[in-house]
Design a protein around this motif. Sequence first.
Motif, PDB file in Angstrom:
ATOM      1  N   ARG A 159      28.841-102.191   0.613  1.00 32.69           N
ATOM      2  CA  ARG A 159      29.931-102.974   0.066  1.00 32.69           C
ATOM      3  C   ARG A 159      31.264-102.435   0.567  1.00 32.69           C
ATOM      4  NH1 ARG A 159      28.599-104.488  -6.258  1.00 32.69           N
ATOM      5  NH2 ARG A 159      26.534-105.373  -5.872  1.00 32.69           N
ATOM      6  N   GLU A 160      32.293-103.251   0.464  1.00 33.23           N
ATOM      7  CA  GLU A 160      33.634-102.835   0.853  1.00 33.23           C
ATOM      8  C   GLU A 160      34.306-102.093  -0.308  1.00 33.23           C
ATOM      9  OE1 GLU A 160      37.506-105.440   1.374  1.00 33.23           O
ATOM     10  OE2 GLU A 160      36.293-105.532   3.209  1.00 33.23           O
ATOM     11  N   GLU A 219      30.564-102.997  11.765  1.00 33.14           N
ATOM     12  CA  GLU A 219      29.414-103.901  11.740  1.00 33.14           C
ATOM     13  C   GLU A 219      28.169-103.219  11.184  1.00 33.14           C
ATOM     14  OE1 GLU A 219      29.546-107.192  12.282  1.00 33.14           O
ATOM     15  OE2 GLU A 219      31.696-106.773  12.414  1.00 33.14           O
ATOM     16  N   THR A 220      27.936-101.964  11.534  1.00 29.79           N
ATOM     17  CA  THR A 220      26.762-101.249  11.024  1.00 29.79           C
ATOM     18  C   THR A 220      26.824-101.096   9.516  1.00 29.79           C
ATOM     19  OG1 THR A 220      26.668-100.044  13.125  1.00 29.79           O
ATOM     20  CG2 THR A 220      25.358 -99.162  11.306  1.00 29.79           C
ATOM     21  N   ASP A 221      28.017-100.857   8.971  1.00 38.30           N
ATOM     22  CA  ASP A 221      28.173-100.748   7.518  1.00 38.30           C
ATOM     23  C   ASP A 221      27.800-102.056   6.821  1.00 38.30           C
ATOM     24  OD1 ASP A 221      29.349 -98.106   7.672  1.00 38.30           O
ATOM     25  OD2 ASP A 221      31.181 -99.086   8.353  1.00 38.30           O
ATOM     26  N   LYS A 222      28.136-103.161   7.454  1.00 39.93           N
ATOM     27  CA  LYS A 222      27.906-104.462   6.824  1.00 39.93           C
ATOM     28  C   LYS A 222      26.428-104.769   6.640  1.00 39.93           C
ATOM     29  CE  LYS A 222      32.292-106.327   8.490  1.00 39.93           C
ATOM     30  NZ  LYS A 222      32.961-107.323   9.351  1.00 39.93           N
ATOM     31  N   PHE A 259      21.679 -97.250  10.182  1.00 41.02           N
ATOM     32  CA  PHE A 259      20.725 -97.954   9.336  1.00 41.02           C
ATOM     33  C   PHE A 259      20.944 -99.451   9.502  1.00 41.02           C
ATOM     34  CE2 PHE A 259      21.108 -93.790   7.358  1.00 41.02           C
ATOM     35  CZ  PHE A 259      19.775 -93.462   7.139  1.00 41.02           C
ATOM     36  N   THR A 260      19.858-100.189   9.703  1.00 39.04           N
ATOM     37  CA  THR A 260      19.979-101.591  10.104  1.00 39.04           C
ATOM     38  C   THR A 260      19.797-102.582   8.970  1.00 39.04           C
ATOM     39  OG1 THR A 260      17.628-101.608  10.690  1.00 39.04           O
ATOM     40  CG2 THR A 260      19.218-101.065  12.444  1.00 39.04           C
TER      41      THR A 260
END
Length: 368
Positions: free
Chosen positions: A204-205, A197-200, A68-69
């Motif tokens: 959230r962390e 990077e994709t998660d970002k 997901f972008t």
Amino acid sequence: MSTPLPPPSSPAPAYRRQPVRIACVQYDAKLGRVQENIDKVERMTASLRPGSVDLLVLPEMALTGYMFTSPTTILPYLESPRIGPTSILARALAKRLRCHVVAGYPEALHSAPQQPIPTPSSTSVPTLNVPAPVASSSRTPTPLGANEGTSAVPPDAGPREMKALEGEGTGVGWNSAVVVGPDGDVVGNYRKHFRFETDKNWAREGDSFVYYDLPEPLGRVAVAICMDMNPKDFLAPWDAFELANFCKDNKVDMLVVPMNWLDPPGEPPEVEAPRDPQAPSESNLNYWAARLTPLHDPTPGYSSPPALEDPQGGKEVVFVACNRVGEEEGTKFVGTSCVMTIASSPSRIELVECCNTSEERVMLATVP
């Protein structure tokens, strides 16, 4: 299908009084096709009999896909804990098989707009049709925070509301993993600590690594997700070994890692030959073992309490990696789901079972 491996040669450690039976569902999840992925998991696990496994693991973001972008693209697929499609499926599987289940999913913020999954009239995504939630027993699950249930934001929230949610890249949810007990209760909810990077793009962390003390034969189980195996942001020192040292310091018995682990392209002059799709990725097996160095490096400090000492040496840790296969938005995933046993004194790593880089199957492994 992968060639069966010989049984582990090492005897069972004294602190595990019965074998642990593990199942990993490695398959090609389709991006955004939640019901299709649910149906596939149910078909793949249908032959498992109740009481035949102690732990069933599904990959990272098991029912939604991964690539997901933006916050907007993932918004229809964010799930509430316990009552989202992944939790409902995990609870049903746990109750039917009488085992613990770990499954990855995209967790919604309490404030995130809850939009319905698109219907076939608007996209090719099938209509969501999941079973009713499993009723909870009287046991109190691990608290999951105040982000459950229905959002207070209207479901038709538009770009302005989304922009407010995004803030300074804070994200609209978490890349999470639900932990379910044999009675169908949710006993834990881990949020990915190190983001890829994709998660970002949307997530959230998570606050920290976590472990759960579960009934034997599982014991103290740390749950992590994919990028957690790497140095933080790929910038931390290699030998910081953040996740492995967490496991070492907290004397975990098992590390369970749902994944969407990529198959990175080789770079000149180290371009690799094409992989054999019928073999596991040896480079990834070696990489995961290297990232767990503190668990098998024979250094002082990682030993069981005196009453639980393993006469064969240092404490043994069971490592479970459940990855996916296939391609998504041009990104290829490397499969190679595996179970390893790792000990520090004497230093030992044994590969109990693994998948190859292309197969869809339920990998079964028994660790004495």
